[in-house]
Write a protein that holds these residues in place. Sequence first.
Motif, mmCIF file in Angstrom:
data_model
loop_
_atom_site.group_PDB
_atom_site.id
_atom_site.type_symbol
_atom_site.label_atom_id
_atom_site.label_comp_id
_atom_site.label_asym_id
_atom_site.label_seq_id
_atom_site.Cartn_x
_atom_site.Cartn_y
_atom_site.Cartn_z
ATOM 1 N N ARG A 183 0.814 -1.216 0.000
ATOM 2 C CA ARG A 183 0.000 0.000 0.000
ATOM 3 C C ARG A 183 0.846 1.265 0.000
ATOM 4 O O ARG A 183 0.318 2.354 -0.153
ATOM 5 C CB ARG A 183 -0.927 0.023 1.224
ATOM 6 N N LYS A 232 -6.914 0.771 1.314
ATOM 7 C CA LYS A 232 -6.774 0.700 -0.139
ATOM 8 C C LYS A 232 -5.762 -0.376 -0.519
ATOM 9 O O LYS A 232 -4.741 -0.553 0.156
ATOM 10 C CB LYS A 232 -6.351 2.052 -0.698
ATOM 11 N N ARG A 252 -2.079 3.844 -5.144
ATOM 12 C CA ARG A 252 -2.892 4.686 -6.028
ATOM 13 C C ARG A 252 -2.210 6.016 -6.319
ATOM 14 O O ARG A 252 -2.834 7.074 -6.287
ATOM 15 C CB ARG A 252 -4.281 4.920 -5.426
#
Length: 699
Positions: free
Chosen positions: A37, A437, A441
């Motif tokens: 992550r 998440k 990203r």
Amino acid sequence: MKSLRTPKASLAKIEVLACVTAFLLMLLTISGSNRRRRNNRKLRFLLWAAYTLTSYLIVYTLGLMTEASFRNELLPVWATFLMIFFGSSDTYSVHSLEDCERWKNYVWQYALKIAGVSFLFIMSGIALPMISVLTLCLIVPLKVIRRATSLKIASGSGRQLTGKSIADYMQSEHQLSEGDLDPSQMRGYRYVVRKGKTIPMSLKKLKEREAAKQWEAPNYRKPLEITDRVVTIEKVWKCQGWLLRSGGGDKDSKLKDICLSFSLYKLLRLEFSDYSLPKQAHEKAWKLIRYLYAEGNGYERAFRVVELELSFLFDSFYTSYPTIFKPLGWRLKVVELLLLVIGVPVTIGLCFPRYDSNRPQDEVQLATTGGLSIDFLVTVLILLIFAWVELVQCFFMAISDWAKVALLCKYVRTNSWHENRRLEKLIRLICRTQLPKPWERKLQQYSLLESYDYTPPRWLYNRITYLFIDRIRDGQAQSSPAELSAEVKKAVFRSLMSNPEAEALKNGVSSLIRNEVEHELAWACRLDTQTQVIIVWHIATSMLEHRVRISDSNFIVATSLSKYLAYLVTFYPKLLFDQPYDSEYIFNVIVMEARRLLKDCKTIGERINKLNRIHKTTNVTNKVIIQGARLGQQLLDVENEPNFIWKVLAEFWAELMVYVAPSNNAIAHAQHLARGGEFVTHLWALVSHAGIKRENPVE
């Protein structure tokens, strides 16, 4: 120095090392999943150090115990916990893919450690009631088996073994739905989600079947029977229970998409097993991808499905979840928890400290001034850390995506669950629990015109240290990462969908043709290597970023993707198509060219102005940095209208982003899943399902 060699000093050293090992295990458990992550080098180094040190500390501490010249009744307890710690972190089973190939080495290490601990038990002659130690000792083989199995499944041979049945099944799966294919209802999509216990055909049953068909044409594929126990995507969408109905508990299809991601993960895993799918299977998958895109903000849903798919892929390589969620695996996990519940309180009760006068005279112990044994406090601390780690891991396991898949598949198979609204709401609550998440990203960024003059510290990066750490080269300095915006995802997916028949991808020329500028600009797509193409367009985009700056979505798309692809060329060329060392050499030469041509230019404005002067006055046209300046000027000359310029650049970079996605180096993508993930890996997963290849650059 003599005081450090006394029995009490040795005992204190053992206790400190045992506590440090316990804390390292806690660190790995808390932060293990964070590495996918966060793209953070310091975090990766910290976790690598904890992962590596744990193994050495366990071996060293066990050695101190077996060679100790003193008696202490808690040594067997600490030794048992050290053995448990060696395989405890289910969320961090390996640090790298190379560790998976050493699964036999892991088993043998454990066998030697067990021999050492057994020797300690025999030679210590401790009178401590051994029921607590024996209870905890039963946990050791359970953890050894689980971790060794996880490593074997993730190894090269394990991937081929586990993928064989799916690969053979997919060779003919498309034939089961010919003429009856509807992605909106998943009709005809018999992708396997969960096989169940009864699917693999036993050797005895196989022999019986072959004996009955001895006069028929032979079939040398591994059989996979689609029975009622098998859950396919088609069955998930057909489920009439309230939980999975679109008008019931799954209005946005997020629950069904969890199963879809899991079935696609099984197909993507074949990329790591040297298995290939027929053209018809890829065409069928492409229809599914196009359907996901066609639904409103379809690109968001498509990327959500791929994100979760890659999350499953990460777990299959770097965690023990694939083993835990096998039919026998979770039962062994329950047994392990029962032993934990029994062993921890019993151990604390039986090891409760006694005062020195009640202890054997030849036993060494550490005590506070009040007479309370420090040995006992150390034992309690280790026990509490172990119990906390196991409970946290169970919590993570219970709300993991693997547990959600298992629950949803059980729900599809069990009709009686469809009539139990309380159970349905409980499953929905678990499956709707928001997890962190699945990846960072973000788009990592690199700007050549800003970083070409960067020189790493020579005391840290030199000919000696490169044997120990990854070398940072001249000009290799990252810019601040950019958020992966909706505009970027939409532009890239639109470019992918502009290829209706899943034809071979082109390196940006199609976008130039659509904008009617191919005659002026297509030369910059026909350079010797794609590394040169990326850098030339990157330089042109960087120059226009400062000369023709606007507030527009195309501006965001073009600048973000330009710097992202330059970042891949600079730091991770293995994820691209040129030979990695060729890319590194080309980059080094470009940096030297930039330093020579832009000498004494301090600001980005000065550098851009000098590039403009150089490309207009020089006859040299084969240097990448001059070609970039030439391309930037041509973009201005084609039509000096900012919105059109950034439209051309945005569509070009979106197409080039898709063009670089196909890759034969699947392992490189798997390695980067443990480094925060890469946007290009998500595109690679999409084009791999569709079977899309890249076309040779336009001649």
